[in-house]
Structure formats: C-alpha cells, structure tokens
Design an enzyme around this catalytic site. Structure first.
Site: not given
Ligand code: PRP
Ligand code: URA
Length: 209
Positions: A104, A108, A200, A203
């Site tokens: 993400r 944005t 997160d 993380d």
């Molecule tokens: C997080 C999560 C989803 C997304 C959800 O991933 O694991 O994939 O955000 O958000 P959304 O419904 O608003 O799209 P992130 O982009 O943080 O990547 P990561 O899993 O690599 O930490």
């Molecule tokens: N991605 C995450 O990992 N946590 C949230 O709460 C939203 C997006």
C-alpha cells in the site's frame, strides 16, 4: 451476492485476542496466525463436495468418502498473507501456492503491484486468497482482479480482521467471492489502519518495525 462468513469459534476468537495485544511478539504472532489459518481453513472447506470410492480396509471392502471437484490453490498477498499459508497447507498439503506481491502506498493507500507468480493451471482450481488485513479493500480487490484476468472463477478470500469499508468494497466489486473473517472491526483511521485492529500485520509477522 458474495457471502460473508465470520468464524466466531471460541478458539479463533481467543487466539485473535492474543494477536491484537501489542505486547505479543513476532514469534507468538506468527504461530497464532498459522493456527487460526488452519482453524479458519476447516470452516472454509466445510462445503467441499465428496464422492464415494471403493477401498479395502484390513477387514473388508467398503465404500468411503473422498473430496472431489476442483483442486485447491492458495494465493497469499505478500507479505502478510504468507503468514496464513502454512496453516492452510497443514490442512491441504497438496494445494499449489501462488504469490501476489502488493504494497500500500503510504500517501494514497492505493495498492502497488510488484510480483505475481501463479500455478499454470490456476484457472481450474478453487483459489483461496489469504491476507490477514482487509482495510480499504484495495489490495484484495486488485489481487482478485488479477486472478480473474487469469481465468479464475472460483475464489474465496480468507482474512483475519476486516473493516466495514473493505468488506463492502470487495462485495461490490467481486460479488462472486465469498469472504471469510475472524472479526469485523469498527472503522478505519485517517491512515487507513483498522480500528481496533492489530496494527501492521506484515511488520508484526516479520518484525520489521
Ligand atoms: C497490508 C495488508 C494488506 C493491505 C490491506 O499490506 O497485509 O495487504 O495492507 O490494506 P487495504 O485493504 O487498504 O489494501 P501492506 O501494504 O502493509 O504490505 P505488507 O503485507 O508487505 O506489510
Ligand atoms: N494493513 C495492516 O497491516 N493493518 C491495517 O490495519 C491496515 C492495513
């Protein structure tokens, strides 16, 4: 219309509460996510069709059940979706695994694609897309569209925690996809994080913050 399944089994809810606690470290967080994925997978596969086959036990011939129909594929959305794969593979060891890489954009909140590697016969399979967090729904919707473009027409989405906004968006844009969640949370905050959520997920799984 897509069905929303909230898995409110006490074991799932108990484990999720430990995951939400900010004091829970990466090792426990990962283990709990794996365990919940297995338990949720049990519910997600509840309606798979069975067929009769003839077998021979040490005692006699008999007719017994086995799963029929489409083979399975698990497609985690990287990174956090990876945390649910092992639990599902414990349940369905022969499933194939594809990967969709999305992150993400911090400003944005829109997803950006950086990787896609899927089994060649993915369009013939029942696909389980995994991602613990369904926030705005942007990542899930993009992943589902990528799978549709590859000819997949039998997809289930398995998340841990969903926000009403994300659930609504997936149901609107992908009405043929059933959603499996352990909890529907309250809302998104200004950074598009789920409230109360668990922070997160990527993380916390990988210890990157
Ligand atoms: C997080 C999560 C989803 C997304 C959800 O991933 O694991 O994939 O955000 O958000 P959304 O419904 O608003 O799209 P992130 O982009 O943080 O990547 P990561 O899993 O690599 O930490
Ligand atoms: N991605 C995450 O990992 N946590 C949230 O709460 C939203 C997006």
């Amino acid at each position: 219309m897509s069905q929303l399944h909230v898995i409110n089994h006490p074991m799932v809810q108990h484990k999720l509460t430990i995951m939400r606690n900010k004091e829970t470290g990466s090792k426990d967080f990962r283990e709990l996510l794996k365990e919940i994925a297995l338990l949720m997978g049990y519910e997600l596969t509840r309606d798979l069709p069975l067929e009769d086959i003839e077998i021979e036990t040490p005692i006699c011939k008999t007719v017994a059940k086995r799963i029929s129909g489409r083979k399975l594929a698990i497609v985690p959305i990287l990174r956090a979706g990876m945390g649910m794969v092992e639990g599902l593979l414990t349940l369905v060891p022969v499933a194939k695994v594809g990967h969709i890489g999305l992150y993400r954009d911090e400003e944005t909140h829109n997803p950006v694609v950086y990787f896609c590697k899927l089994p060649e016969d993915i369009n013939d399979r029942l696909v389980i897309v995994t991602d613990p967090m369904l926030a705005t729904g942007g990542s899930a919707c993009d992943a589902l569209s990528m799978l549709n473009e590859r000819g997949c027409n039998n997809i289930r989405l398995m998340c841990l925690v969903g926000a009403p906004e994300g659930i609504e968006r997936v149901r609107r844009e992908h009405p043929d996809v059933d959603i499996y969640l352990a909890a529907v949370d309250d809302h998104l905050n200004e950074a598009a994080y789920i409230v109360p959520g668990l922070g997160d997920a990527g993380d916390r799984i990988f210890g990157t913050k």
